[in-house]
Write an enzyme that holds these catalytic residues in place. Structure first.
Site, mmCIF file in Angstrom:
data_model
loop_
_atom_site.group_PDB
_atom_site.id
_atom_site.type_symbol
_atom_site.label_atom_id
_atom_site.label_comp_id
_atom_site.label_asym_id
_atom_site.label_seq_id
_atom_site.Cartn_x
_atom_site.Cartn_y
_atom_site.Cartn_z
ATOM 1 N N TRP A 201 -0.016 12.988 -8.482
ATOM 2 C CA TRP A 201 -0.923 12.216 -7.504
ATOM 3 C C TRP A 201 -1.240 13.415 -6.327
ATOM 4 O O TRP A 201 -0.521 13.853 -6.063
ATOM 5 C CB TRP A 201 -0.288 10.853 -6.899
ATOM 6 C CG TRP A 201 -0.839 10.496 -5.761
ATOM 7 C CD1 TRP A 201 -2.067 9.677 -5.572
ATOM 8 C CD2 TRP A 201 -0.584 10.792 -4.273
ATOM 9 N NE1 TRP A 201 -2.505 9.618 -4.440
ATOM 10 C CE2 TRP A 201 -1.496 10.111 -3.555
ATOM 11 C CE3 TRP A 201 0.497 11.627 -3.768
ATOM 12 C CZ2 TRP A 201 -1.500 10.164 -2.031
ATOM 13 C CZ3 TRP A 201 0.557 11.537 -2.372
ATOM 14 C CH2 TRP A 201 -0.255 10.898 -1.722
ATOM 15 N N GLU A 242 -2.445 9.877 -11.480
ATOM 16 C CA GLU A 242 -2.493 8.531 -10.374
ATOM 17 C C GLU A 242 -3.693 8.513 -9.540
ATOM 18 O O GLU A 242 -3.751 9.420 -8.841
ATOM 19 C CB GLU A 242 -1.117 8.559 -10.135
ATOM 20 C CG GLU A 242 -1.131 7.156 -8.902
ATOM 21 C CD GLU A 242 0.026 7.158 -8.041
ATOM 22 O OE1 GLU A 242 1.012 8.084 -8.294
ATOM 23 O OE2 GLU A 242 0.511 6.178 -7.485
ATOM 24 N N LYS A 244 -6.112 6.462 -6.772
ATOM 25 C CA LYS A 244 -6.062 5.449 -5.702
ATOM 26 C C LYS A 244 -7.363 5.159 -5.011
ATOM 27 O O LYS A 244 -8.173 6.051 -5.229
ATOM 28 C CB LYS A 244 -4.808 5.576 -4.734
ATOM 29 C CG LYS A 244 -5.054 6.752 -3.745
ATOM 30 C CD LYS A 244 -3.908 7.248 -2.982
ATOM 31 C CE LYS A 244 -3.541 6.112 -2.046
ATOM 32 N NZ LYS A 244 -2.467 6.616 -1.199
ATOM 33 N N ASP A 275 -0.910 2.305 -9.909
ATOM 34 C CA ASP A 275 -0.037 1.795 -8.901
ATOM 35 C C ASP A 275 -0.693 0.496 -8.429
ATOM 36 O O ASP A 275 -1.645 0.410 -7.890
ATOM 37 C CB ASP A 275 0.024 3.000 -7.783
ATOM 38 C CG ASP A 275 0.913 2.650 -6.656
ATOM 39 O OD1 ASP A 275 0.764 1.657 -5.939
ATOM 40 O OD2 ASP A 275 1.643 3.356 -6.264
ATOM 41 N N HIS A 278 -2.683 0.413 -5.208
ATOM 42 C CA HIS A 278 -3.999 1.242 -5.020
ATOM 43 C C HIS A 278 -5.345 0.729 -5.552
ATOM 44 O O HIS A 278 -6.244 1.480 -6.037
ATOM 45 C CB HIS A 278 -3.703 2.563 -6.128
ATOM 46 C CG HIS A 278 -2.771 3.424 -5.624
ATOM 47 N ND1 HIS A 278 -2.423 4.632 -5.994
ATOM 48 C CD2 HIS A 278 -1.870 3.372 -4.417
ATOM 49 C CE1 HIS A 278 -1.566 5.330 -5.241
ATOM 50 N NE2 HIS A 278 -0.959 4.294 -4.445
ATOM 51 N N HIS A 302 3.198 2.383 -11.527
ATOM 52 C CA HIS A 302 4.042 2.396 -10.080
ATOM 53 C C HIS A 302 3.917 1.001 -9.537
ATOM 54 O O HIS A 302 3.057 0.516 -8.801
ATOM 55 C CB HIS A 302 3.488 3.329 -8.939
ATOM 56 C CG HIS A 302 3.847 4.799 -9.326
ATOM 57 N ND1 HIS A 302 3.308 5.674 -8.424
ATOM 58 C CD2 HIS A 302 4.676 5.384 -10.001
ATOM 59 C CE1 HIS A 302 3.893 6.890 -8.770
ATOM 60 N NE2 HIS A 302 4.772 6.535 -9.956
ATOM 61 N N ASP A 310 -2.395 -0.642 1.087
ATOM 62 C CA ASP A 310 -1.277 0.296 0.309
ATOM 63 C C ASP A 310 -0.006 0.420 1.163
ATOM 64 O O ASP A 310 0.201 1.497 1.326
ATOM 65 C CB ASP A 310 -2.183 1.414 -0.281
ATOM 66 C CG ASP A 310 -1.018 2.159 -1.226
ATOM 67 O OD1 ASP A 310 -0.165 1.651 -1.755
ATOM 68 O OD2 ASP A 310 -1.246 3.515 -1.275
ATOM 69 N N ASP A 312 3.168 -0.276 0.519
ATOM 70 C CA ASP A 312 4.313 0.159 -0.056
ATOM 71 C C ASP A 312 5.527 -0.659 0.185
ATOM 72 O O ASP A 312 6.631 -0.227 0.387
ATOM 73 C CB ASP A 312 4.653 1.574 -0.320
ATOM 74 C CG ASP A 312 3.784 2.457 -0.975
ATOM 75 O OD1 ASP A 312 3.717 2.630 -2.133
ATOM 76 O OD2 ASP A 312 2.859 3.176 -0.334
ATOM 77 N N ASP A 342 7.536 2.324 -6.943
ATOM 78 C CA ASP A 342 7.110 2.962 -5.809
ATOM 79 C C ASP A 342 6.658 2.428 -4.300
ATOM 80 O O ASP A 342 5.745 1.545 -4.340
ATOM 81 C CB ASP A 342 5.652 3.794 -6.164
ATOM 82 C CG ASP A 342 4.969 4.705 -5.322
ATOM 83 O OD1 ASP A 342 5.704 4.885 -4.266
ATOM 84 O OD2 ASP A 342 3.844 5.049 -5.403
HETATM 85 C C1 RNT Z 1 0.626 7.587 -3.040
HETATM 86 C C2 RNT Z 1 1.244 7.360 -4.483
HETATM 87 C C3 RNT Z 1 2.286 8.250 -4.895
HETATM 88 C C4 RNT Z 1 3.415 8.237 -3.976
HETATM 89 C C5 RNT Z 1 4.781 8.885 -4.368
HETATM 90 C C6 RNT Z 1 5.380 9.354 -3.182
HETATM 91 O O1 RNT Z 1 -0.195 6.702 -2.557
HETATM 92 O O2 RNT Z 1 1.339 6.136 -4.960
HETATM 93 O O3 RNT Z 1 2.640 7.896 -6.101
HETATM 94 O O4 RNT Z 1 3.935 7.107 -3.485
HETATM 95 O O5 RNT Z 1 4.571 9.779 -5.276
HETATM 96 ZN ZN ZN Z 2 2.235 5.699 -6.526
#
Ligand code: RNT
Ligand code: ZN
Length: 435
Positions: A201, A242, A244, A275, A278, A302, A310, A312, A342
């Site tokens: 990513w 990955e 986003k 993810d 994302h 993820h 986003d 997390d 994630d």
């Molecule tokens: C970032 C991505 C990525 C990170 C990690 C740390 O938006 O989601 O995967 O969160 O790799």
């Molecule tokens: Zn991620």
């Protein structure tokens, strides 16, 4: 159900609670009436590994000791005491968290978590030797490792570009980093006898409307071709990419957006990493799974939770999470899916965050496996959408909790909120002593 050796050994194996057993038997009968065999479901659930992400353990800091801040448009907030400061501390924390989660799982590392012996080892100099400690630890627990190139929190990513950078020297630096990352992934997979997924990513993007959207994307494609040029044994390493939608400070343009990587992965038969945070909040990530898997061999997930953006957040048992699990189970995709987490929350106990998130993903999978899916399908095929809706709604209050509790007990991990006492004791004994 077979028991697996769980650490720490102070816990009495296994919990034979007559009430729990009785409740399970009642639930089992109820599900059997709907054509669902709970014993079979639990055997299946026990086979599914989830990769816990190392970066929840220390707020995406890592052990390079450069003192640099977290960059790349991702953010942790909170200052809960006791975060891991060394690889040994992170391993101890992860071992403790893993002991509270039923089943056998995996651990996902980023390159910045290497053990560099106090030396400055730049990202284009990393090798498997910096991850020996992690491999030894994983072997001692009998778990596999996954891996991630770290293209952020570095002076050469400071202007917001890495693999798509206009400067060929900077591009080269990140290409070498990503090449080395997948070699390390292959070394992990070979050493542990369990395929490592190495994910790429990158944060590349722009705060404001770019003039040239094309250049960076074409450079990214060329860079990825270099990164993946060397064939690696797929038994040891699989590559994932990955995409986003946006990052903080890259709100207007993200070079590696979903469509870019989807195209790249289809063309080169790589894994797409989806993810959950994302996409646009009204987009349903779960709905992408059966589309993407028409065209790529496998996916990496993820599992995350965005709140308005986003962000997390720790994964909770939401409808979104259940939709993901339902897609994986209903579509019979678990054999082609690598599950990873994630999220990074520094405002609560970091071990608890791992345990809550992982137990929730497992709960969602269990709920999905317990669905009377064959009946749903029959109703759907015959056009009886009334029955489909009625059954789906009734399924929401089936005695799922009894099956989950029984599963935890039979896997020799705490039932219900009892795990929290172990985290609190660990916090008192270990985390509170860290400065
Ligand atoms: C970032 C991505 C990525 C990170 C990690 C740390 O938006 O989601 O995967 O969160 O790799
Ligand atoms: Zn991620």
């Amino acid at each position: 159900m077979s028991q697996r050796g769980k650490k720490p050994s102070s816990r009495n194996p296994p919990r034979q609670d007559a009430k729990l057993e009785q409740t399970y038997q009642l639930a089992k009968e109820r599900y059997a009436g709907l054509g669902v065999n709970t014993d079979q479901v639990l055997r299946r659930l026990a086979q599914i590994p989830v990769a816990l992400h190392c970066w929840q353990g220390d707020d995406v800091g890592g052990f390079e000791h450069t003192g640099g801040p977290l960059t790349g448009g991702i953010l942790t907030t909170g200052n809960y005491p006791g975060k891991a400061r060394t690889a040994d501390e992170l391993r101890a924390d992860a071992t403790q968290a893993l002991s509270l989660i039923p089943g056998k799982h995996r651990f996902s590392l980023h390159t910045i978590y290497g053990e560099f012996g106090g030396k400055k080892v730049d990202r284009n100099e990393i090798g498997p030797e910096h991850f020996r400690g992690w491999m030894d630890w994983a072997r001692s627990l009998g778990i596999g490792l996954d891996f991630n190139a770290s293209c952020f929190s570095h002076p050469k990513s400071a202007d917001g570009f890495t693999l798509s950078h206009a400067d060929p020297a900077i591009r080269k630096f990140w290409i070498t980093h990503a090449q080395r990352s997948r070699e390390i992934g292959a070394a992990m997979g070979r050493t542990l006898g369990s395929t490592t997924v190495t994910n790429v990513w990158i944060p590349d993007g722009m705060k404001d409307t770019p003039a040239d959207r094309r250049g960076p994307r074409e450079r990214l494609e060329a860079s990825l071709d270099e990164v993946f040029r060397k064939p690696l044994d797929p038994r040891h390493n699989l590559d994932a990419v990955e995409g986003k939608l946006f990052g903080i400070g890259a709100e207007s343009y993200t070079v590696g957006m979903h469509e870019f990587y989807l195209g790249y992965a289809v063309k080169h038969q790589k894994l797409v990493c989806l993810d959950a945070g994302h996409y646009h909040p009204t987009e349903n990530m779960a709905d992408k799974i059966s589309s993407v898997l028409c065209f790529v061999p496998r996916i990496l997930l993820h599992v995350s939770r965005g709140v308005r953006w986003d962000s997390d957040h720790v994964v909770t048992l939401t409808d979104d999470l259940q939709a993901i699990a339902q897609e994986l189970v209903r579509g019979d995709y678990l054999g082609r899916t690598h599950l990873g987490l994630d999220f990074f929350d520094a405002s609560i106990n970091r071990l608890a965050a791992w345990v809550i998130g992982t137990r929730n993903l497992l709960r969602a999978l269990l709920l999905a496996m317990l669905e009377p899916y064959e009946a749903y399908k029959k109703f759907e095929r015959s056009g009886d959408y009334t029955s489909r809706l009625a059954w789906m709604e009734e399924a929401k209050t089936l005695p799922f909790g009894a099956v989950w509790d029984y599963y935890c007990a039979s896997q020799n991990v705490p039932v219900g909120e009892a795990w929290l006492a172990e985290i609190k004791a660990y916090e008192k004994k270990i985390l509170s002593k860290r400065s």
